[in-house]
Design a protein around this motif. Structure first.
Motif, short mmCIF file in Angstrom:
data_model
loop_
_atom_site.label_atom_id
_atom_site.label_comp_id
_atom_site.label_asym_id
_atom_site.label_seq_id
_atom_site.Cartn_x
_atom_site.Cartn_y
_atom_site.Cartn_z
N MET A 1 0.84 -1.19 0.00
CA MET A 1 0.00 0.00 0.00
C MET A 1 0.89 1.25 0.00
O MET A 1 1.97 1.26 0.57
CB MET A 1 -0.91 0.02 1.22
CG MET A 1 -1.82 -1.19 1.36
SD MET A 1 -3.07 -1.33 0.05
CE MET A 1 -4.24 -0.08 0.56
N LEU A 2 0.40 2.31 -0.62
CA LEU A 2 1.08 3.59 -0.62
C LEU A 2 0.15 4.63 0.02
O LEU A 2 -1.06 4.60 -0.21
CB LEU A 2 1.42 4.02 -2.05
CG LEU A 2 2.38 3.11 -2.83
CD1 LEU A 2 2.45 3.54 -4.29
CD2 LEU A 2 3.77 3.12 -2.19
N ARG A 3 0.72 5.51 0.81
CA ARG A 3 -0.08 6.54 1.47
C ARG A 3 -0.22 7.76 0.57
O ARG A 3 0.76 8.29 0.06
CB ARG A 3 0.59 6.93 2.80
CG ARG A 3 -0.12 8.01 3.60
CD ARG A 3 -1.56 7.68 3.97
NE ARG A 3 -1.73 6.43 4.67
CZ ARG A 3 -1.72 6.30 6.00
NH1 ARG A 3 -1.52 7.36 6.77
NH2 ARG A 3 -1.93 5.13 6.56
N MET A 4 -1.46 8.19 0.34
CA MET A 4 -1.73 9.38 -0.46
C MET A 4 -1.72 10.62 0.45
O MET A 4 -1.80 10.52 1.67
CB MET A 4 -3.07 9.24 -1.18
CG MET A 4 -3.10 8.11 -2.19
SD MET A 4 -4.67 8.00 -3.12
CE MET A 4 -5.77 7.32 -1.86
N ASN A 5 -1.64 11.79 -0.16
CA ASN A 5 -1.53 13.02 0.63
C ASN A 5 -2.83 13.43 1.31
O ASN A 5 -2.86 14.40 2.07
CB ASN A 5 -0.97 14.18 -0.22
CG ASN A 5 -1.82 14.47 -1.45
OD1 ASN A 5 -3.01 14.19 -1.49
ND2 ASN A 5 -1.19 15.03 -2.47
N ASP A 6 -3.92 12.69 1.06
CA ASP A 6 -5.17 12.95 1.77
C ASP A 6 -5.33 12.00 2.96
O ASP A 6 -6.39 11.96 3.59
CB ASP A 6 -6.38 12.85 0.83
CG ASP A 6 -6.53 11.47 0.18
OD1 ASP A 6 -5.75 10.55 0.53
OD2 ASP A 6 -7.44 11.31 -0.66
N GLY A 7 -4.28 11.21 3.25
CA GLY A 7 -4.31 10.31 4.39
C GLY A 7 -4.83 8.92 4.10
O GLY A 7 -4.80 8.05 4.97
N HIS A 134 0.58 21.81 -15.29
CA HIS A 134 -0.86 21.69 -15.13
C HIS A 134 -1.23 21.51 -13.66
O HIS A 134 -2.23 22.07 -13.19
CB HIS A 134 -1.38 20.49 -15.95
CG HIS A 134 -1.00 20.53 -17.38
ND1 HIS A 134 -0.57 19.42 -18.07
CD2 HIS A 134 -0.97 21.56 -18.28
CE1 HIS A 134 -0.30 19.75 -19.32
NE2 HIS A 134 -0.53 21.05 -19.47
N ILE A 135 -0.43 20.73 -12.94
CA ILE A 135 -0.69 20.54 -11.51
C ILE A 135 -0.50 21.86 -10.76
O ILE A 135 -1.30 22.22 -9.89
CB ILE A 135 0.22 19.44 -10.94
CG1 ILE A 135 -0.14 18.09 -11.58
CG2 ILE A 135 0.08 19.36 -9.41
CD1 ILE A 135 0.78 16.95 -11.20
N THR A 145 -4.10 19.81 -3.69
CA THR A 145 -3.13 19.04 -4.47
C THR A 145 -3.71 17.67 -4.80
O THR A 145 -4.29 17.01 -3.93
CB THR A 145 -1.83 18.85 -3.67
OG1 THR A 145 -1.32 20.14 -3.32
CG2 THR A 145 -0.78 18.10 -4.48
N PRO A 146 -3.58 17.20 -6.04
CA PRO A 146 -4.07 15.86 -6.38
C PRO A 146 -3.39 14.79 -5.53
O PRO A 146 -2.22 14.90 -5.18
CB PRO A 146 -3.67 15.70 -7.86
CG PRO A 146 -3.44 17.08 -8.36
CD PRO A 146 -2.96 17.88 -7.19
#
Length: 264
Positions: A1-7, A134-135, A145-146
């Motif tokens: 699993m990878l942690r995204m910046n939204d938790g 674009h980001i 942030t995406p």
């Protein structure tokens, strides 16, 4: 699993459904789930969301779908259509499929995705095929942030600048076409590493993605290839293996469209 910046967490290895017909998607995606895939990636433009929905029904699977280029001004309705086909109340990840910068609608589309996340229809939101410029535009406009940027990425096209930008901003890099095309799996360096590890060439390439903390979504309609790809998680590459694959990057390695011009 990878942690995204939204938790939230996203599986590092998923199953891509590009070019799988809707009529066959239910059976094929179900086989992928039975083989151990916990992430299924689809998109409105693939035309197979109904079949994917049939396969994931009742399963604890991370589902991604995407907003197509002609719906940047109509994202809420587009997601409702996708959810109806999928048979879901919400998707785990909703992506803007391409920026189509000349059309000028991707910032408005991103604002709509923010609202859709707030409404609970998309648990996480991100983009696909976006360049750093674009980001930067959507973050400057919205402050959001995406969580993910899904881009073409494989040993012949390693996207190092994009990956560094993503890492700086806590964005998970997700690789589409992670196995590339053509002669990549026959490359002598890949074959030699595969032989040393008693693994397939595809497993070695996917293990390289995982070693770089990339999420990868290979597609395989054949069940044997599907299961073979899934076992990439059992391959532990050594530092010199990773360095040998890192050396395969090429200036002419892109096989898909250029995000600066695609969709115009």
């Amino acid at each position: 699993m990878l942690r995204m910046n939204d938790g939230r967490d996203i599986p590092a290895l998923g199953y891509g459904t590009y070019q799988i017909p809707d009529a066959q998607a239910g059976i094929i995606v179900r086989r992928a789930i039975d083989a151990g895939y916990a992430l299924v990636d689809t998109a409105a433009i693939y035309g197979n969301e109904r079949g994917v929905g049939d396969a994931v029904k009742g399963e604890d699977v991370f589902v991604t779908t995407k907003l197509w280029n002609d719906r940047h001004g109509d994202a809420a309705a587009a997601l409702d259509e996708s959810l109806a086909l999928l048979g879901l109340d919400a998707v785990d990840l909703y992506l803007i499929h391409w920026p189509v910068p000349e059309a000028g609608g991707f910032v408005d589309a991103w604002n709509a995705l923010i609202d859709l996340r707030a409404a609970g229809k998309a648990r996480s939101i991100g983009v696909s095929n976006f360049l750093p410029e674009h980001i930067e535009a959507i973050v400057e406009a919205t402050g959001v942030t995406p969580a993910v940027n899904q881009i073409e990425l494989h040993p012949h096209f390693q996207q190092r600048e994009a990956r560094a930008f993503h890492a700086e901003h806590g964005i998970v890099t997700q690789s589409w076409s992670p196995l590339g095309q053509g002669d990549l799996l026959a490359d002598p360096a890949i074959v030699a590493i595969a032989e040393r590890h008693h693994a397939s060439a595809a497993q070695v390439v996917l293990a390289w993605h995982l070693a770089h903390d990339l999420s990868a979504i290979p597609k395989a309609a054949d069940e044997a290839h599907m299961r073979d790809n899934r076992r990439a998680t059992d391959v532990a590459l050594e530092a010199h293996d990773i360095e040998a694959i890192d050396a395969l990057d090429r200036e002419d390695g892109r096989i898909g469209p250029n995000p600066r011009t695609f969709g115009m």
